[in-house]
Design a protein around this motif. Sequence first.
Motif, PDB file in Angstrom:
ATOM      1  N   THR A  81     -25.555 -42.540  25.076  1.00 39.08           N
ATOM      2  CA  THR A  81     -26.869 -41.951  25.357  1.00 39.08           C
ATOM      3  C   THR A  81     -27.924 -43.024  25.643  1.00 39.08           C
ATOM      4  O   THR A  81     -29.113 -42.728  25.662  1.00 39.08           O
ATOM      5  CB  THR A  81     -27.352 -41.071  24.179  1.00 39.08           C
ATOM      6  OG1 THR A  81     -27.406 -41.874  22.994  1.00 39.08           O
ATOM      7  CG2 THR A  81     -26.451 -39.876  23.961  1.00 39.08           C
ATOM      8  N   TYR A  91     -20.451 -36.853  30.360  1.00 37.72           N
ATOM      9  CA  TYR A  91     -20.270 -35.413  30.597  1.00 37.72           C
ATOM     10  C   TYR A  91     -19.278 -35.138  31.726  1.00 37.72           C
ATOM     11  O   TYR A  91     -18.512 -34.171  31.656  1.00 37.72           O
ATOM     12  CB  TYR A  91     -21.614 -34.717  30.849  1.00 37.72           C
ATOM     13  CG  TYR A  91     -22.229 -34.248  29.557  1.00 37.72           C
ATOM     14  CD1 TYR A  91     -21.839 -33.045  28.984  1.00 37.72           C
ATOM     15  CD2 TYR A  91     -23.160 -35.017  28.890  1.00 37.72           C
ATOM     16  CE1 TYR A  91     -22.378 -32.616  27.784  1.00 37.72           C
ATOM     17  CE2 TYR A  91     -23.711 -34.597  27.686  1.00 37.72           C
ATOM     18  CZ  TYR A  91     -23.308 -33.391  27.138  1.00 37.72           C
ATOM     19  OH  TYR A  91     -23.835 -32.965  25.945  1.00 37.72           O
ATOM     20  N   ILE A 146     -26.869 -36.420  20.842  1.00 37.19           N
ATOM     21  CA  ILE A 146     -27.898 -35.623  21.518  1.00 37.19           C
ATOM     22  C   ILE A 146     -29.112 -35.435  20.613  1.00 37.19           C
ATOM     23  O   ILE A 146     -30.255 -35.578  21.044  1.00 37.19           O
ATOM     24  CB  ILE A 146     -27.319 -34.253  21.953  1.00 37.19           C
ATOM     25  CG1 ILE A 146     -26.299 -34.448  23.063  1.00 37.19           C
ATOM     26  CG2 ILE A 146     -28.422 -33.300  22.395  1.00 37.19           C
ATOM     27  CD1 ILE A 146     -25.439 -33.238  23.347  1.00 37.19           C
ATOM     28  N   PHE A 154     -34.490 -36.782  26.598  1.00 39.16           N
ATOM     29  CA  PHE A 154     -33.562 -36.084  27.475  1.00 39.16           C
ATOM     30  C   PHE A 154     -34.267 -35.601  28.744  1.00 39.16           C
ATOM     31  O   PHE A 154     -33.706 -35.675  29.833  1.00 39.16           O
ATOM     32  CB  PHE A 154     -32.866 -34.908  26.777  1.00 39.16           C
ATOM     33  CG  PHE A 154     -32.025 -34.109  27.727  1.00 39.16           C
ATOM     34  CD1 PHE A 154     -30.898 -34.666  28.324  1.00 39.16           C
ATOM     35  CD2 PHE A 154     -32.379 -32.816  28.087  1.00 39.16           C
ATOM     36  CE1 PHE A 154     -30.140 -33.959  29.244  1.00 39.16           C
ATOM     37  CE2 PHE A 154     -31.634 -32.096  29.003  1.00 39.16           C
ATOM     38  CZ  PHE A 154     -30.509 -32.671  29.577  1.00 39.16           C
ATOM     39  N   ILE A 171     -27.107 -29.064  26.399  1.00 37.37           N
ATOM     40  CA  ILE A 171     -27.836 -30.123  25.689  1.00 37.37           C
ATOM     41  C   ILE A 171     -29.115 -29.569  25.071  1.00 37.37           C
ATOM     42  O   ILE A 171     -29.419 -29.822  23.899  1.00 37.37           O
ATOM     43  CB  ILE A 171     -28.138 -31.306  26.647  1.00 37.37           C
ATOM     44  CG1 ILE A 171     -26.820 -31.964  27.083  1.00 37.37           C
ATOM     45  CG2 ILE A 171     -29.069 -32.319  25.990  1.00 37.37           C
ATOM     46  CD1 ILE A 171     -26.936 -32.923  28.249  1.00 37.37           C
ATOM     47  N   THR A 174     -28.374 -27.541  22.009  1.00 35.36           N
ATOM     48  CA  THR A 174     -28.100 -28.399  20.853  1.00 35.36           C
ATOM     49  C   THR A 174     -29.416 -28.893  20.256  1.00 35.36           C
ATOM     50  O   THR A 174     -29.601 -28.876  19.040  1.00 35.36           O
ATOM     51  CB  THR A 174     -27.210 -29.590  21.259  1.00 35.36           C
ATOM     52  OG1 THR A 174     -25.970 -29.079  21.748  1.00 35.36           O
ATOM     53  CG2 THR A 174     -26.946 -30.514  20.089  1.00 35.36           C
TER      54      THR A 174
END
Length: 191
Positions: A81, A91, A146, A154, A171, A174
Amino acid sequence: MKTGKTGYIIILIACMSFILSAAQGKKVMIPDYSDTPRNKVPGEFKWDLSHIYPEPVAFDADLKKAGKLLAEMEQRKPGWTDSAEKMHAMYEHLNSVQSIVYKAWAYAGLSMWSNMSNPVAQKRFGRAQALRFRLHGATSFMKTGILALGRERFQKYLAQEPRLKPFAHSITNTLRLKNHTLPPDKQRILN
């Protein structure tokens, strides 16, 4: 993470193919073979899984390939990340693994469910199920990553890397559930 969509889609397609091929313009009555030994059921009333895997060796090859892809996922894990590009790459890799795992799982499941007394089909399904569980275990770190990334970061990644858009719903979901997610040390206790 929910990852069963591909498997359910394959099962749905297989069922729909059977229904559509059986009902092309004419009313077809399907006899009840529920108490008939499998070897006595006519071929037109059995699932043809050859469109998924023409031979069991192709199934075995996919299991092996998925195992290698899962091992590669472990290598990609550190810093996944750290950038939008790395996140997208993870992904895409996950998509590749999931496609294989759920295709194998659907094939093995349909094969076993059509004849649950077949030990070869049972073993095949057990192997596919074990791979599916391995996939879930191998991706468990993603939720923590995440949540650590956070919504704001993000959103920046999404602006930098539009190819993340297909994964945005999962995402954001989450991130939305952050307050209802146990910290990693408490999750370990439950597992």
